[in-house]
Scaffold this motif. Structure first.
Motif, PDB file in Angstrom:
ATOM      1  N   GLY A  32     -24.285  30.219 -55.893  1.00 34.01           N
ATOM      2  CA  GLY A  32     -24.757  31.489 -55.352  1.00 34.01           C
ATOM      3  C   GLY A  32     -23.911  32.013 -54.214  1.00 34.01           C
ATOM      4  O   GLY A  32     -24.003  33.196 -53.862  1.00 34.01           O
ATOM      5  N   VAL A  76     -18.488  34.246 -57.673  1.00 37.69           N
ATOM      6  CA  VAL A  76     -19.774  33.665 -57.286  1.00 37.69           C
ATOM      7  C   VAL A  76     -19.870  32.274 -57.893  1.00 37.69           C
ATOM      8  O   VAL A  76     -19.727  32.110 -59.110  1.00 37.69           O
ATOM      9  CB  VAL A  76     -20.949  34.528 -57.779  1.00 37.69           C
ATOM     10  CG1 VAL A  76     -22.260  33.996 -57.203  1.00 37.69           C
ATOM     11  CG2 VAL A  76     -20.752  35.991 -57.397  1.00 37.69           C
ATOM     12  N   GLU A  79     -21.927  30.749 -61.482  1.00 33.13           N
ATOM     13  CA  GLU A  79     -22.091  31.823 -62.461  1.00 33.13           C
ATOM     14  C   GLU A  79     -21.134  31.700 -63.643  1.00 33.13           C
ATOM     15  O   GLU A  79     -21.051  32.605 -64.465  1.00 33.13           O
ATOM     16  CB  GLU A  79     -21.916  33.186 -61.791  1.00 33.13           C
ATOM     17  CG  GLU A  79     -22.972  33.515 -60.755  1.00 33.13           C
ATOM     18  CD  GLU A  79     -24.356  33.704 -61.375  1.00 33.13           C
ATOM     19  OE1 GLU A  79     -24.441  34.213 -62.511  1.00 33.13           O
ATOM     20  OE2 GLU A  79     -25.337  33.337 -60.720  1.00 33.13           O
ATOM     21  N   LYS A 264     -27.500  40.163 -57.397  1.00 32.28           N
ATOM     22  CA  LYS A 264     -26.689  39.269 -56.571  1.00 32.28           C
ATOM     23  C   LYS A 264     -26.589  39.730 -55.117  1.00 32.28           C
ATOM     24  O   LYS A 264     -26.455  38.906 -54.207  1.00 32.28           O
ATOM     25  CB  LYS A 264     -25.286  39.115 -57.174  1.00 32.28           C
ATOM     26  CG  LYS A 264     -25.272  38.246 -58.432  1.00 32.28           C
ATOM     27  CD  LYS A 264     -23.871  38.042 -58.953  1.00 32.28           C
ATOM     28  CE  LYS A 264     -23.847  37.019 -60.084  1.00 32.28           C
ATOM     29  NZ  LYS A 264     -24.712  37.356 -61.199  1.00 32.28           N
TER      30      LYS A 264
END
Length: 324
Positions: A32, A76, A79, A264
């Motif tokens: 994240g 990120v 992901e 996000k």
């Protein structure tokens, strides 16, 4: 305290210890987090360039003229933006860390499958692409021509790097906390370009349902009531340039891209603004004041008809007769 209660207390204590251990292990970068990564990847066997963010490497390999900017990229963690093996090395790490990871072929671009090399009719391939090495699409599958003889072509549907182990060198350049920079990084990853963008908090009128009075009897058949309320919405503004508007990834997936950015970054909405510059007073052809329009237009038409030796009245009569 019963044995059952004591067991429950022990379980809760174990959970606390496990959470404390997890917190200790969760130091460093985590899934994240936005990071800027510099990297270069080559195939292990042939030393063929797979990808790089280094402009010097791009120049050495002769790929610096492909219209893209070579610089560290924002992504990120967690992901799937990079190979899993590289991501596992980075998570828990710190800015400044670097390393080299080897990705096995099966986890990179897949093992080479001889069954994915097929002979097809050359009629399925555009005439301009009927030569060895051409990238082609046949029956919805992407491949390249290995050989072509007469009316038959041998097409390899394997990825060009299938069967190749990949060596991946990386360095964690920085952790990105600024949300506008995060958004710019996301759009560069999606579209290959960074549009002009900014985040503002706007006051917006919104219709919200009115909560029924607790003292009143609730009527199930009653229509819900709404009232206008001014709410604050955090908005990511995005300026759509002609380059972005014509970007295929944007045209095909703007809704999905916008939703991903909202999720996000935690903004409430994305507003795309398209700017149309003026043409210095020149109107559209055929419009009042524009080229071909205005009071002089009729005279120009009459002159053109006279030059062509055409009777305007005859044309009108013919048109009226056709309508009847």
């Amino acid at each position: 305290m019963t044995e059952e209660q004591e067991a429950e207390v022990d379980d809760q204590a174990d959970d606390v210890d496990e959470n404390a251990d997890d917190a200790a292990e969760a130091e460093g970068l985590q899934a994240g987090d936005f990071v800027t990564l510099a990297y270069t990847a080559y195939t292990v066997e042939d030393d063929q360039l797979v990808d790089t963010t280094d402009p010097e490497v791009a120049e050495e390999e002769g790929v610096d003229d492909q219209g893209q900017e070579f610089k560290p990229r924002t992504l990120v963690l967690g992901e799937g933006h990079i190979f899993d093996e590289v991501e596992e090395e980075i998570i828990g790490g710190e800015v400044g860390d670097s390393g080299t990871v080897t990705i096995a072929a099966e986890n990179a671009f897949g093992e080479y499958d001889p069954d994915d090399v097929q002979t097809v009719s050359a009629e399925k391939i555009d005439e301009d692409d009927r030569y060895p090495g051409a990238n082609v699409q046949v029956d919805g599958r992407q491949g390249y021509i290995s050989t072509i003889v007469g009316g038959r072509a041998r097409v390899d549907f394997n990825h060009p790097l299938a069967g190749e182990d990949v060596e991946y060198e990386y360095e964690i350049v920085e952790e990105v906390d600024d949300r506008e920079e995060q958004a710019a990084g996301l759009f560069e990853m999606y579209l290959g370009m960074e549009p002009e963008l900014w985040i503002e908090t706007d006051e917006v009128e919104e219709e919200v349902p009115v909560e029924p009075d607790e003292d009143e009897d609730e009527d199930e058949d009653a229509e819900p009531e709404f009232e206008t309320e001014v709410v604050e919405k955090e908005t990511l503004y995005l300026e759509a340039t002609p380059q972005m508007t014509m970007n295929q990834q944007w045209m095909m997936g703007k809704q999905q891209i916008g939703q991903d950015v909202i999720d996000k970054l935690g903004v409430d909405r994305v507003i795309v603004q398209e700017v149309i510059d003026g043409m210095g007073g020149m109107g559209m052809p055929g419009m009042m004041g524009g080229m071909g329009g205005g009071a002089g237009a009729e005279a120009d038409i009459e002159e053109a008809l006279e030059d062509a030796d055409v009777d305007a009245d005859e044309i009108v009569e013919e048109l009226e007769g056709a309508e009847e």
